[in-house]
Design a protein around this motif. Structure first.
Motif, PDB file in Angstrom:
ATOM      1  N   ASP A  10       0.832  -1.195   0.000  1.00  0.00           N
ATOM      2  CA  ASP A  10       0.000   0.000   0.000  1.00  0.00           C
ATOM      3  C   ASP A  10       0.873   1.254   0.000  1.00  0.00           C
ATOM      4  N   GLY A  11       0.645   2.135  -0.954  1.00  0.00           N
ATOM      5  CA  GLY A  11       1.376   3.396  -1.050  1.00  0.00           C
ATOM      6  C   GLY A  11       2.724   3.300  -1.741  1.00  0.00           C
ATOM      7  N   TYR A 116      -3.309   2.598  -8.460  1.00  0.00           N
ATOM      8  CA  TYR A 116      -3.863   1.314  -8.878  1.00  0.00           C
ATOM      9  C   TYR A 116      -4.455   0.672  -7.640  1.00  0.00           C
ATOM     10  N   ILE A 117      -5.788   0.639  -7.589  1.00  0.00           N
ATOM     11  CA  ILE A 117      -6.503   0.187  -6.404  1.00  0.00           C
ATOM     12  C   ILE A 117      -6.917  -1.268  -6.602  1.00  0.00           C
ATOM     13  N   PHE A 118      -6.263  -2.161  -5.868  1.00  0.00           N
ATOM     14  CA  PHE A 118      -6.582  -3.588  -5.872  1.00  0.00           C
ATOM     15  C   PHE A 118      -7.559  -3.829  -4.724  1.00  0.00           C
ATOM     16  N   SER A 150     -15.279  -4.817   1.968  1.00  0.00           N
ATOM     17  CA  SER A 150     -14.177  -4.847   0.995  1.00  0.00           C
ATOM     18  C   SER A 150     -12.906  -4.371   1.667  1.00  0.00           C
ATOM     19  N   ALA A 151     -11.794  -4.660   1.025  1.00  0.00           N
ATOM     20  CA  ALA A 151     -10.477  -4.209   1.494  1.00  0.00           C
ATOM     21  C   ALA A 151      -9.620  -3.921   0.269  1.00  0.00           C
ATOM     22  N   SER A 152      -8.755  -2.909   0.371  1.00  0.00           N
ATOM     23  CA  SER A 152      -7.967  -2.470  -0.783  1.00  0.00           C
ATOM     24  C   SER A 152      -6.516  -2.222  -0.435  1.00  0.00           C
ATOM     25  N   ILE A 153      -5.682  -2.372  -1.456  1.00  0.00           N
ATOM     26  CA  ILE A 153      -4.289  -1.927  -1.458  1.00  0.00           C
ATOM     27  C   ILE A 153      -4.178  -0.969  -2.634  1.00  0.00           C
ATOM     28  N   THR A 154      -3.625   0.210  -2.384  1.00  0.00           N
ATOM     29  CA  THR A 154      -3.420   1.176  -3.469  1.00  0.00           C
ATOM     30  C   THR A 154      -1.930   1.318  -3.730  1.00  0.00           C
ATOM     31  N   ALA A 155      -1.513   0.875  -4.909  1.00  0.00           N
ATOM     32  CA  ALA A 155      -0.121   1.004  -5.333  1.00  0.00           C
ATOM     33  C   ALA A 155      -0.030   2.149  -6.332  1.00  0.00           C
ATOM     34  N   LEU A 156       1.178   2.655  -6.546  1.00  0.00           N
ATOM     35  CA  LEU A 156       1.399   3.812  -7.408  1.00  0.00           C
ATOM     36  C   LEU A 156       2.324   3.452  -8.557  1.00  0.00           C
ATOM     37  N   PHE A 157       2.206   4.207  -9.645  1.00  0.00           N
ATOM     38  CA  PHE A 157       3.151   4.024 -10.740  1.00  0.00           C
ATOM     39  C   PHE A 157       3.173   5.267 -11.602  1.00  0.00           C
ATOM     40  N   ASN A 158       4.392   5.643 -12.067  1.00  0.00           N
ATOM     41  CA  ASN A 158       4.540   6.718 -13.049  1.00  0.00           C
ATOM     42  C   ASN A 158       5.784   6.482 -13.860  1.00  0.00           C
TER      43      ASN A 158
END
Length: 158
Positions: A10-11, A116-118, A150-158
């Motif tokens: 996450d993050g 990107y929210i999984f 629900s539960a989420s992990i938010t990853a980043l990308f650029n």
């Protein structure tokens, strides 16, 4: 509910294994491992999604949609959305915004940082009445009416 992953945090920035291979990127395009627990009572199935709300489309971008995961499922191995590892019996991947079913990794316009929210959704029905051509929005509409948690992990990308 709680969600975890061996592959994404996450993050944190998505690893190259979860980046798209195309659209100017040369990632491995492999879906990440996801695991979940603390499932609510009455859960009859799960849906897993990956969504980019920052895509310059006016409606975001669906990167991965898996429906009808059996109630006893507690994880998907790395590659389950990419045909490398099997999905549980009865599970179905539906169409993403890449135009086909299966995981499609991150591929934002160069220089833009996207989220990107999984998400894993616990549902009160054993099966959503959708087929592999259903859009992420259609699946999301159905999830809305049957979600227990629900539960989420938010990853980043650029």
């Amino acid at each position: 509910m709680k969600i975890s992953s061996h592959d994404i945090q996450d993050g944190a920035t998505l690893p190259n294994r979860q980046v798209f291979n195309g659209m100017g990127y040369s990632g491995d395009n492999i879906s990440p491992h996801l695991a979940w627990d603390e499932v609510p009572a009455g859960t009859k199935s799960f849906v897993v999604t990956c969504y980019d709300p920052d895509a310059p489309t006016g409606s975001g971008w669906w990167h991965w949609v898996v429906v009808n995961l059996p109630a006893d499922t507690r994880e998907l191995p790395e590659g389950a959305g990419s045909g490398i590892a099997p999905l549980p019996a009865g599970a179905l991947q539906t169409r993403t915004d890449f135009g086909q079913a299966g995981y499609g990794g991150s591929a934002p316009p160069k220089g833009e940082r996207h989220r990107y929210i999984f998400t894993v959704h616990a549902l009160d029905v054993a099966k959503l009445d959708v087929d592999e051509d259903a859009s992420g929005a259609m699946v999301g509409f159905n999830v809305h009416f049957h979600s227990l948690d629900s539960a989420s992990i938010t990853a980043l990308f650029n």
